[in-house]
Design a protein around this motif. Structure first.
Motif, short mmCIF file in Angstrom:
data_model
loop_
_atom_site.label_atom_id
_atom_site.label_comp_id
_atom_site.label_asym_id
_atom_site.label_seq_id
_atom_site.Cartn_x
_atom_site.Cartn_y
_atom_site.Cartn_z
N LEU A 207 6.27 17.78 1.73
CA LEU A 207 5.40 16.95 2.57
C LEU A 207 4.16 17.74 2.98
CD1 LEU A 207 5.93 14.04 3.55
CD2 LEU A 207 6.60 15.01 5.75
N HIS A 208 4.34 18.99 3.37
CA HIS A 208 3.21 19.84 3.77
C HIS A 208 2.23 20.06 2.63
CE1 HIS A 208 3.96 21.10 7.91
NE2 HIS A 208 5.26 21.16 7.62
N LEU A 209 2.72 20.00 1.40
CA LEU A 209 1.85 20.18 0.23
C LEU A 209 1.10 18.91 -0.14
CD1 LEU A 209 4.23 22.31 -2.03
CD2 LEU A 209 2.20 23.11 -0.79
N GLY A 210 1.34 17.84 0.62
CA GLY A 210 0.65 16.59 0.35
C GLY A 210 1.19 15.83 -0.83
N LEU A 211 2.46 16.01 -1.14
CA LEU A 211 3.04 15.38 -2.33
C LEU A 211 3.55 13.97 -2.08
CD1 LEU A 211 4.98 18.44 -3.82
CD2 LEU A 211 2.65 17.65 -4.29
N GLY A 212 3.40 13.45 -0.87
CA GLY A 212 3.84 12.10 -0.59
C GLY A 212 4.11 11.90 0.89
N LYS B 138 0.84 -1.20 0.00
CA LYS B 138 0.00 0.00 0.00
C LYS B 138 0.87 1.25 0.00
CE LYS B 138 -3.84 2.24 2.42
NZ LYS B 138 -4.71 2.26 1.23
N LEU B 139 1.95 1.20 0.80
CA LEU B 139 2.86 2.35 0.89
C LEU B 139 3.50 2.62 -0.46
CD1 LEU B 139 3.79 4.22 3.23
CD2 LEU B 139 5.82 2.77 3.43
N ALA B 140 3.82 1.56 -1.19
CA ALA B 140 4.50 1.70 -2.48
C ALA B 140 3.64 2.38 -3.53
CB ALA B 140 4.95 0.33 -2.98
N SER B 141 2.33 2.45 -3.30
CA SER B 141 1.45 3.10 -4.27
C SER B 141 1.44 4.62 -4.11
CB SER B 141 0.03 2.54 -4.14
OG SER B 141 -0.52 2.88 -2.87
N TYR B 142 2.17 5.12 -3.12
CA TYR B 142 2.24 6.56 -2.90
C TYR B 142 3.67 7.06 -3.11
CZ TYR B 142 -2.43 6.25 -0.90
OH TYR B 142 -3.78 6.03 -0.72
N ASN B 143 3.78 8.33 -3.41
CA ASN B 143 5.07 8.96 -3.70
C ASN B 143 5.91 9.09 -2.42
OD1 ASN B 143 7.01 10.29 -5.27
ND2 ASN B 143 6.13 12.30 -4.83
N GLN B 144 7.15 8.60 -2.48
CA GLN B 144 8.06 8.77 -1.35
C GLN B 144 9.00 9.94 -1.61
OE1 GLN B 144 10.39 5.37 -0.18
NE2 GLN B 144 11.46 6.48 1.43
N LEU B 145 9.10 10.83 -0.65
CA LEU B 145 9.99 11.98 -0.73
C LEU B 145 11.24 11.67 0.09
CD1 LEU B 145 7.27 14.69 0.03
CD2 LEU B 145 8.07 13.95 -2.22
N ASP C 132 14.55 4.43 -6.49
CA ASP C 132 14.51 5.75 -7.13
C ASP C 132 13.16 6.10 -7.72
OD1 ASP C 132 17.17 6.31 -6.58
OD2 ASP C 132 17.86 5.23 -8.35
N THR C 133 12.09 5.50 -7.20
CA THR C 133 10.77 5.75 -7.78
C THR C 133 10.13 7.03 -7.28
OG1 THR C 133 9.74 4.41 -6.05
CG2 THR C 133 10.35 3.30 -8.11
N GLY C 134 10.60 7.58 -6.15
CA GLY C 134 9.96 8.76 -5.57
C GLY C 134 10.65 10.06 -5.97
N TRP C 135 10.21 11.13 -5.36
CA TRP C 135 10.79 12.46 -5.60
C TRP C 135 11.97 12.69 -4.67
CZ3 TRP C 135 6.55 16.71 -6.61
CH2 TRP C 135 5.75 16.30 -7.69
#
Length: 299
Positions: free
Chosen positions: A225-230, A186-193, A210-213
């Protein structure tokens, strides 16, 4: 080539006349004749073409222009003193600068206190503080100091801080409402910063590679993170206020909710340190030792 119209001695006499309140008092303080002081200030004013002092009764009073020049003259005196002190310190093998490399993970409070203790005794030695995502021992030069989470297997270092990293997201992010025991799938379906290059490359935490930002500073990661980007793994000491305010929330992960690293004080060779670096090293030891449950002496 610029040729000055004034001398440092003239500016020193000018300051003395102002500080002592008159020519007679300044002459006594400088152990010079009053006439020589009058001549020096008169020549200074003549060469500048600007009146600096006017005598009222027995007191020398600054003109408006004199007040401006006095501030600059004091700066000049301070700079000359620092130059001569630097020359004296170099003659005694006192280093003109120290390179201090600090991991981005390193909590700063005790480090800054150590620097505050060092500063009054630094004798003009400049500290170059370099923050690095990766502070590797191999990058050290003789005479440098490093605060790093990377401890080579064949080295020992003074244990500084235990750093706790937490999985976090914005309170408005979908993961904040995902409940307990969030799976890795489930975690992998979201963007990791995270930081780039990854700060924990030497630790196998099975992250999404290297899949995240990526960003080059934790402040950038926190802003995204505060902008909800992951979501992101962040040091607790950097986000304590955000968590207390509720703007960032900790995730409950199936694989665990905390990661821990330790930071160490390292130097290439204690024998290669100059007197200024040894002093800074003592300040760091005094700040950190005694507060940690255990320590390993540096090599």
């Amino acid at each position: 080539m610029f040729r000055p119209k004034s001398t440092f001695e003239q500016w020193r006499i000018f300051q003395a006349v102002v500080d002592c309140g008159g020519y007679a008092q300044a002459a006594e303080a400088l152990n010079k004749s009053q006439s020589s002081l009058n001549h020096a200030v008169a020549k200074l004013q003549q060469s500048l073409g600007v009146p600096l002092l006017e005598v009222r009764g027995r007191k020398a009073v600054l003109t408006p222009a004199g007040e401006i020049f006095l501030k600059r003259a004091r700066q000049l005196s301070q700079q000359v003193e620092e130059l001569e002190n630097l020359a004296n310190n170099l003659e005694r093998q006192w280093e003109p600068q120290i390179n201090l490399y600090v991991s981005a993970l390193q909590p700063r409070d005790r480090l800054y206190r150590a620097l505050a203790h060092f500063y009054p005794r630094s004798r003009g030695c400049r500290v170059n503080l370099h923050e690095r995502i990766h502070c590797h021992f191999n990058a050290l030069q003789p005479g440098d100091l490093m605060l790093s989470e990377h401890l080579p297997g064949d080295r020992t270092g003074l244990l500084l801080d235990e750093v706790c990293l937490l999985p976090l997201c914005a309170a408005s992010h979908p993961l904040a409402k995902a409940g307990n025991g969030i799976s890795n799938d489930k975690l992998a379906s979201y963007n990791q910063l995270s930081l780039h290059p990854p700060i924990h490359r030497s630790v196998d935490w099975n992250d999404a590679d290297d899949t995240g930002w990526k960003a080059t500073h934790y402040h950038e990661v926190i802003a995204m993170l505060h902008l909800g980007l992951g979501y992101a793994w962040l040091p607790r000491h950097l986000v304590a206020r955000d968590m207390a305010e509720g703007s960032l929330v900790q995730l409950d992960l199936e694989s665990g909710n905390e990661r821990h690293l330790y930071t160490y004080l390292l130097t290439l060779s204690a024998e290669a340190l100059g007197p200024a670096t040894e002093l800074l090293l003592r300040c760091l030891r005094n700040e950190y030792q005694g507060e940690q449950p255990q320590s390993r002496p540096e090599k």
